[in-house]
Design an enzyme around this catalytic site. Structure first.
Site, PDB file in Angstrom:
ATOM      1  N   ASP A   1     -35.224   5.302   2.006  1.00 37.17           N
ATOM      2  CA  ASP A   1     -34.453   4.508   1.051  1.00 37.17           C
ATOM      3  C   ASP A   1     -34.516   5.153  -0.322  1.00 37.17           C
ATOM      4  OD1 ASP A   1     -32.759   2.481   0.277  1.00 37.17           O
ATOM      5  OD2 ASP A   1     -34.303   0.960   0.090  1.00 37.17           O
ATOM      6  N   GLY A   2     -33.509   4.859  -1.118  1.00 41.33           N
ATOM      7  CA  GLY A   2     -33.454   5.303  -2.497  1.00 41.33           C
ATOM      8  C   GLY A   2     -33.111   4.123  -3.388  1.00 41.33           C
TER       9      GLY A   2
ATOM     10  N   GLU B   1     -31.162   8.548  -2.192  1.00 40.16           N
ATOM     11  CA  GLU B   1     -31.036   8.303  -0.746  1.00 40.16           C
ATOM     12  C   GLU B   1     -31.124   9.627   0.019  1.00 40.16           C
ATOM     13  OE1 GLU B   1     -30.918   5.403   0.802  1.00 40.16           O
ATOM     14  OE2 GLU B   1     -30.115   3.943  -0.621  1.00 40.16           O
TER      15      GLU B   1
ATOM     16  N   ASP C   1     -30.353   2.616   5.038  1.00 41.47           N
ATOM     17  CA  ASP C   1     -29.388   1.583   4.661  1.00 41.47           C
ATOM     18  C   ASP C   1     -28.237   2.191   3.855  1.00 41.47           C
ATOM     19  OD1 ASP C   1     -30.509   1.971   2.142  1.00 41.47           O
ATOM     20  OD2 ASP C   1     -31.448   0.008   2.045  1.00 41.47           O
TER      21      ASP C   1
ATOM     22  N   HIS D   1     -32.156  -4.974   2.248  1.00 41.11           N
ATOM     23  CA  HIS D   1     -32.566  -6.267   1.672  1.00 41.11           C
ATOM     24  C   HIS D   1     -32.302  -7.424   2.636  1.00 41.11           C
ATOM     25  CE1 HIS D   1     -32.891  -3.864  -1.948  1.00 41.11           C
ATOM     26  NE2 HIS D   1     -31.653  -3.496  -1.761  1.00 41.11           N
TER      27      HIS D   1
ATOM     28  N   ASP E   1     -38.022   0.530   0.626  1.00 46.85           N
ATOM     29  CA  ASP E   1     -37.345   0.034  -0.579  1.00 46.85           C
ATOM     30  C   ASP E   1     -38.369  -0.217  -1.689  1.00 46.85           C
ATOM     31  OD1 ASP E   1     -35.006  -1.137  -2.068  1.00 46.85           O
ATOM     32  OD2 ASP E   1     -36.275  -2.915  -1.935  1.00 46.85           O
TER      33      ASP E   1
END
Length: 150
Positions: free
Chosen positions: A13-14, A51, A73, A127, A137
């Site tokens: 994740d970023g 990302e 994501d 999320h 995250d």
């Protein structure tokens, strides 16, 4: 003797505050019963760059060719790697509209890693309570906040 490839699960994740702005990335690698997290960031970056960096850094840790289940994501990263990349290369790093590909230096770093490993891509909704996605995250957001406070 035939050595089967190791099977790795990678979550990435970023995060970015402002776009561009301070950002962070995080990844979680799982092999059998071992887990390793890694994170970092930059003072001035974009969400897509973070990302991509998460995927690059996670795959770079793998010393040999592996079977990788990669969870992200980011539809940008997943679609770029699975649908757009070959066309960009054929067109000299230009998009269908003839404009230059954004973040080309990141895609060029990612390309040999995609060729080295056998990757099965999985998109997860961000999320949404997915435990491993929430973990990466949090790593990315912590790094983003650290760079924002420098």
């Amino acid at each position: 003797m035939n050595n089967p490839k190791k099977h790795i699960t990678l979550y990435t994740d970023g995060a970015c505050s402002g776009n561009p702005g301070p950002g962070g990335w995080g990844c979680l690698l799982i092999y059998k019963d071992k887990q390793k997290t890694l994170s970092g960031g930059a003072k001035q970056t974009t969400n897509n760059q973070m990302e991509l960096t998460a995927v690059i850094e996670g795959l770079s840790l793998l010393k040999e060719s592996c079977l990788v289940d990669l969870y992200t994501d980011s539809k940008y990263v997943m679609e770029g790697a699975t649908r757009w990349l070959d066309g960009w290369i054929q067109k000299g790093w230009k998009k269908a509209d003839k404009k230059p590909v954004l973040n080309v230096e990141y895609w060029q770093k990612l390309l040999p890693l995609l060729q080295k490993h056998t990757i099965t891509w999985h998109w997860v909704k961000g999320h949404a309570g997915h435990p491993q996605n929430e973990l990466v995250d949090q790593l990315a957001c912590t790094e983003r906040d650290n760079f924002a406070n420098q």
